[in-house]
Write a protein that holds these residues in place. Structure first.
Motif, PDB file in Angstrom:
ATOM      1  N   VAL A  50       0.829  -1.142  -0.036  1.00  0.00           N
ATOM      2  CA  VAL A  50      -0.031  -0.026  -0.061  1.00  0.00           C
ATOM      3  C   VAL A  50       0.851   1.239   0.129  1.00  0.00           C
ATOM      4  O   VAL A  50       1.898   1.217   0.697  1.00  0.00           O
ATOM      5  CB  VAL A  50      -0.932   0.213   1.172  1.00  0.00           C
ATOM      6  N   ALA A 124      -3.639   4.384   0.374  1.00  0.00           N
ATOM      7  CA  ALA A 124      -4.506   4.487   1.504  1.00  0.00           C
ATOM      8  C   ALA A 124      -4.465   6.004   2.238  1.00  0.00           C
ATOM      9  O   ALA A 124      -3.204   6.769   2.008  1.00  0.00           O
ATOM     10  CB  ALA A 124      -3.611   3.879   2.859  1.00  0.00           C
ATOM     11  N   LEU A 214      -2.865  -0.071   9.666  1.00  0.00           N
ATOM     12  CA  LEU A 214      -2.321  -0.838   8.498  1.00  0.00           C
ATOM     13  C   LEU A 214      -1.157  -1.590   8.774  1.00  0.00           C
ATOM     14  O   LEU A 214      -1.197  -2.876   8.086  1.00  0.00           O
ATOM     15  CB  LEU A 214      -1.723   0.265   7.432  1.00  0.00           C
ATOM     16  N   ILE A 253      -9.362   3.203   1.546  1.00  0.00           N
ATOM     17  CA  ILE A 253      -8.221   2.625   0.697  1.00  0.00           C
ATOM     18  C   ILE A 253      -8.910   2.773  -0.991  1.00  0.00           C
ATOM     19  O   ILE A 253      -9.908   2.598  -1.193  1.00  0.00           O
ATOM     20  CB  ILE A 253      -7.802   1.302   0.844  1.00  0.00           C
TER      21      ILE A 253
END
Length: 266
Positions: A50, A124, A214, A253
């Motif tokens: 991410v 994100a 996360l 996200i």
């Protein structure tokens, strides 16, 4: 789409990927070509699960659609004092950026999103909603703010001024850690603690909590953040180390759709 819709995704990852993920920071000056290049190369090198960016959902959507909020939209989304405050803050930012010889139309966040799109990597959004930030700021400042600022300025000694001048003289390209801008942050806390509490400390905690969620979910993350937030986010993450992530913290996200057309080649 609401932030709540992303909670099941993160919860599922907590079950599927129990090992804690990693966070690679790219502290930056948002409008610096050097830092745009650094963000792009770090994402390509690390190949994270991410890419986390210092944006909320509304600002991300504006970038995706390549548009800037107009006064009508601000008046609809924010209370009048907050809309005025946001407009003033944005005008000041644009002026400072131009006076520094940078291009206010190109940011590290945009480059990060485009690089994520290139690699088909989700993004994100870790910053708190701008509406909440501006509203909190307008609630903290008022007619007494300027007199307090002038009084506090008189209390600064030569050492504080010397540290400020040292930071001002530092080339943007040389900034790669929160320590490089810490004197400016410390000085803001002395002169305008009300502003620093909202624009820096409050957002540091909000971004750190989302990054903690996360990493607890097992993501390996590259986080593109302003250098002024680097030390604060790291400090809060250290406090949260080993703690279970707060399930009420939503992490939006997105899968960016921007065409990769504006990534600098130098």
């Amino acid at each position: 789409m609401s932030t709540d819709s992303f909670k099941p995704i993160v919860d599922e990852l907590c079950v599927r990927m129990p090992d804690q993920g990693t966070i690679t920071f790219v502290p930056s000056v948002h409008f610096s070509p050097t830092h745009r290049h650094r963000a792009r190369e770090t994402i390509r090198t690390v190949e994270p699960d991410v890419v986390a960016v210092e944006l909320d959902e509304r600002r991300f959507e504006n970038l995706e659609q390549d548009r800037r909020p107009n006064p009508v939209e601000l008046a609809r989304d924010l209370p009048p004092p907050a809309a005025i405050g946001y407009t003033i803050l944005r005008a000041i930012q644009q002026t400072v950026v131009r006076l520094s010889g940078l291009d206010p139309a190109k940011t590290d966040m945009e480059t990060a999103i485009e690089t994520a799109a290139e690699l088909d990597t989700p993004v994100a959004l870790i910053d708190e909603p701008m509406a909440e930030t501006v509203t909190a700021l307008t609630n903290r400042i008022g007619p007494a703010t300027l007199p307090r600022l002038l009084f506090r300025t008189q209390l600064l000694g030569p050492e504080e001024y010397a540290r400020q001048m040292e930071v001002v003289a530092t080339p943007f390209a040389a900034i790669d850690h929160g320590d490089d801008v810490q004197p400016v942050i410390d000085n803001m806390r002395r002169l305008l603690p009300e502003v620093a509490d909202v624009l820096i400390d409050r957002r540091d905690r909000a971004m750190a909590e989302r990054l903690h969620r996360l990493r607890c979910a097992g993501y390996d993350v590259v986080a593109i953040i302003g250098a002024g937030h680097h030390n604060g986010i790291r400090r809060v993450l250290a406090e949260l180390e080993g703690e279970r992530a707060d399930s009420s913290v939503g992490v939006p996200i997105r899968h960016p759709s921007r065409e990769v057309t504006r990534i600098p080649i130098d």
